[in-house]
Scaffold this motif. Sequence first.
Motif, PDB file in Angstrom:
ATOM      1  N   ARG A  22       0.819  -1.194   0.000  1.00 34.38           N
ATOM      2  CA  ARG A  22       0.000   0.000   0.000  1.00 34.38           C
ATOM      3  C   ARG A  22       0.864   1.260   0.000  1.00 34.38           C
ATOM      4  NH1 ARG A  22      -3.264  -3.678  -1.170  1.00 34.38           N
ATOM      5  NH2 ARG A  22      -5.257  -3.899  -0.111  1.00 34.38           N
ATOM      6  N   GLY A  23       0.251   2.367  -0.378  1.00 33.24           N
ATOM      7  CA  GLY A  23       0.937   3.654  -0.337  1.00 33.24           C
ATOM      8  C   GLY A  23      -0.006   4.729  -0.831  1.00 33.24           C
ATOM      9  N   ASP A  24      -0.089   5.841  -0.097  1.00 34.50           N
ATOM     10  CA  ASP A  24      -0.907   6.971  -0.529  1.00 34.50           C
ATOM     11  C   ASP A  24      -0.545   8.166   0.337  1.00 34.50           C
ATOM     12  OD1 ASP A  24      -3.111   8.601  -1.588  1.00 34.50           O
ATOM     13  OD2 ASP A  24      -3.933   6.695  -2.260  1.00 34.50           O
ATOM     14  N   ILE A  25      -1.203   9.307   0.094  1.00 35.31           N
ATOM     15  CA  ILE A  25      -0.832  10.529   0.803  1.00 35.31           C
ATOM     16  C   ILE A  25      -1.578  10.652   2.131  1.00 35.31           C
ATOM     17  CG2 ILE A  25      -0.458  11.656  -1.407  1.00 35.31           C
ATOM     18  CD1 ILE A  25      -2.953  13.315  -0.933  1.00 35.31           C
ATOM     19  N   GLY A  26      -0.964  11.395   3.071  1.00 30.90           N
ATOM     20  CA  GLY A  26      -1.577  11.871   4.311  1.00 30.90           C
ATOM     21  C   GLY A  26      -2.601  10.991   4.972  1.00 30.90           C
ATOM     22  N   SER A  27      -3.836  11.499   5.035  1.00 36.11           N
ATOM     23  CA  SER A  27      -4.871  10.803   5.792  1.00 36.11           C
ATOM     24  C   SER A  27      -5.280   9.495   5.113  1.00 36.11           C
ATOM     25  CB  SER A  27      -6.078  11.706   5.969  1.00 36.11           C
ATOM     26  OG  SER A  27      -6.587  12.085   4.710  1.00 36.11           O
ATOM     27  N   THR A  28      -5.011   9.372   3.814  1.00 32.18           N
ATOM     28  CA  THR A  28      -5.314   8.121   3.121  1.00 32.18           C
ATOM     29  C   THR A  28      -4.326   7.037   3.561  1.00 32.18           C
ATOM     30  OG1 THR A  28      -6.052   9.483   1.273  1.00 32.18           O
ATOM     31  CG2 THR A  28      -5.786   7.139   0.858  1.00 32.18           C
ATOM     32  N   ALA A  29      -3.059   7.410   3.683  1.00 33.07           N
ATOM     33  CA  ALA A  29      -2.058   6.474   4.210  1.00 33.07           C
ATOM     34  C   ALA A  29      -2.401   6.079   5.647  1.00 33.07           C
ATOM     35  CB  ALA A  29      -0.663   7.095   4.135  1.00 33.07           C
ATOM     36  N   GLN A  30      -2.881   7.050   6.423  1.00 32.34           N
ATOM     37  CA  GLN A  30      -3.328   6.732   7.794  1.00 32.34           C
ATOM     38  C   GLN A  30      -4.407   5.654   7.782  1.00 32.34           C
ATOM     39  OE1 GLN A  30      -4.825  10.216   9.815  1.00 32.34           O
ATOM     40  NE2 GLN A  30      -2.804  11.149   9.995  1.00 32.34           N
TER      41      GLN A  30
END
Lengths: 312, 312
Positions: free
Chosen positions: B109-117
Amino acid sequence: MASYVERLHQAIQKKKTPALVGLDPRWDQIPAEIQNSADASGGTCGEIQAKAYEEFCLRIIDVVAPLVPAVKPQSAFFEACGPAGVIALRNVIQAARQAGLLVVCDAKRGDIGSTAQAYAAAYLAGEDPKSAPFGADCLTVNPYMGVDTLQPFVDRAKEVEAGLYVLVRTSNPGAGDFQDRETDSTKLFENVADRVEALSQEMANGNDYSSIGAVIGATYPKELDELRKRMPHVPLLVPGYGSQGGTSADVAGAFDQNGLGAIVNSSRGIIFGFQKGKLAEEFGEEKWEAGVEAATRLMIEDLAANTPAGNL
Amino acid sequence: MASYVERLHQAIQKKKTPALVGLDPRWDQIPAEIQNSADASGGTCGEIQAKAYEEFCLRIIDVVAPLVPAVKPQSAFFEACGPAGVIALRNVIQAARQAGLLVVCDAKRGDIGSTAQAYAAAYLAGEDPKSAPFGADCLTVNPYMGVDTLQPFVDRAKEVEAGLYVLVRTSNPGAGDFQDRETDSTKLFENVADRVEALSQEMANGNDYSSIGAVIGATYPKELDELRKRMPHVPLLVPGYGSQGGTSADVAGAFDQNGLGAIVNSSRGIIFGFQKGKLAEEFGEEKWEAGVEAATRLMIEDLAANTPAGNL
C-alpha cells in the motif's frame, strides 16, 4: 464495446465537464443522521462505519450522477473498516455504474507478474461491471516496481476495455523526494512519463488518446503543463484541486483545446463541502445533499470559466 | 509489549530459522479435495475460491506454525475473489496469529496523508491482533509517492508496535527500470534505502534494529550485500528465493553474523512444493500437507547450511 477513454470522453462531452467526484468517506465528517442510522443497526465498529459509508456514498451518487462523468472511490477508507468496508466499496462501485457513472477505483495497486494479474482481475471490468469482482472502469497503479509490473494491468485493460492511471507526479508535499531525482536532465517522474506515453501510444493505435492514463497533481502546475505536452496520448487524472490548494488556473494546462484529455478530482471539497464557508451557512448538515450539489456545480462552473473545459 | 522486530527476532531464535512462508493461493493449483469441498458448498465463483483459499491456507498454517516464525499472505490473490476473498484474508491472518505466527501482510500500500493513515489503521495491529481490522504484525509499503507518505505508516507502527517493509529493490526482471536510475553515483533504490535507514535509525533508539524494514529481492545478490551494509538498522524481507531463482548463497548477505536482520520468503516453492520434482514423486497431491512440510524443512536446512542463519 467502447474503450475506457472513448466512454470517458463521451461522458465528459455529455455532462460538459471533466469534474471527477472523489468518494473519501470519513466517519467523523459523515452527517449525524447517517451515523445514527448506522449505529442503530448494530454490529462491530467497522460494520457500522461501513454501513454509514455506503449510505453516504450512495446518496452522493444520486446527487452527482446527473452532473459529472465519473466518481473515484478511495479504497483506503473502505479497507479501514475491514471486510465490511470492502463489501461497501464493491456496492458503491456497482451503484455508481448503475447510475451511469464511470468509476475510477483509487487503490494505487502494484506488484510483480501474476500478483499484478490478480489485482487487475480484481478491479478492472471495463464496460461490463460484472466482469471483475469490484467491477471498476479504471484503476490507479504505482510504477515503482518497473514497467514489467505495469504490463499485466495494461494487458487486462486491453482485454476488457478498462483504463489505468499510472502515478507519475503526485500531489503531496513530499512528491519530489524520489519523483524529482534527476539524471541526464530527466527527472524520475519524466522518465516514468516517457514509459507511460510509450505504453499509451502503442495502445492508442492511431487515435488521439489511449486508456493508459497518468496521475499528475494539480499542486505542481508547471510540471502539469510540461507533462501534458510530454504525454500527448495519455489521459490525465489530476488530484489536488480544491482542499489541497490547486485552482482551476493550475489545472488548465491538463486539457487539450477541446477540453478533453483530463479529469480533475475534488473529494473533500465536494462531499464535505457543506461543512465549510458559505456552503455551510447556506446549507449546513441539515441540507447536506443540496450542499454537495452546490459544491459540485461551483466546481463545474469554475472549470468551465477558467480552463479549456469551457469549450466542451 | 515488544516491538515488531523484537517479536520477530524472538520468533526467529525460537524456531532457529528466518524462513518466511508466503501464502499465495491460486485456484488452479489448490488440491482437488479442497476445490471439490468448496464447490460443494456453493455460492459465486469468488465465494467458492475464497472458501478454498481459506481452507488451504489454514491447513498450511497448521503445518508450518511449529517450523517457521512468520507467514506472508499476498493480498492480491484474496482481493481477486472480491469481498469474500478479503474476509478469507482477514480469517487467514487471524488464524496465523492464533497459531503463534507473526504475519506480514503483503499488500504494498501507499498513498498521501490521511489516506495512508487509513491504510495503516486497516492493517497494522502490532502485538494485539484486535487493534486493526486485518490485524497483521507488519505491512509492505510502496515509497514512490515520497517520505511524507511513509510517515503515517511509521507513526502507526510506533503507536501499536507493528512493523513495515518498504519496497527498496524488488525481485522482478524489470526492477531496475526506475529503481536503477542514477544521479551523483546514487541510484534511486540507494536513495530510497538511505531514507528508510534514516527513519529506521531514529526509531531504533539505540538498538541494533528497528521495526522499519525494507524489501530487497534475492534475485539481485550484489545489491543485497551492499544494501545490508547501507541499512544497518533495517530488518530485511527478501523475496525471490526458490521459484524466482534466488539461492541460499544469494541471500546469505542479508543476515548479520548472528543470523538475524532478515527473513527470506518462499511462496510457491513451499505451498505448491508437492507439485514439482522429487516432492511430487514422494508426496504428490494425496499427501500434499506432508509435501508442504518437507518443502519447508528443505528450505530451513538450506538456509542453515549456507547462510549465517546456521548460527541461530
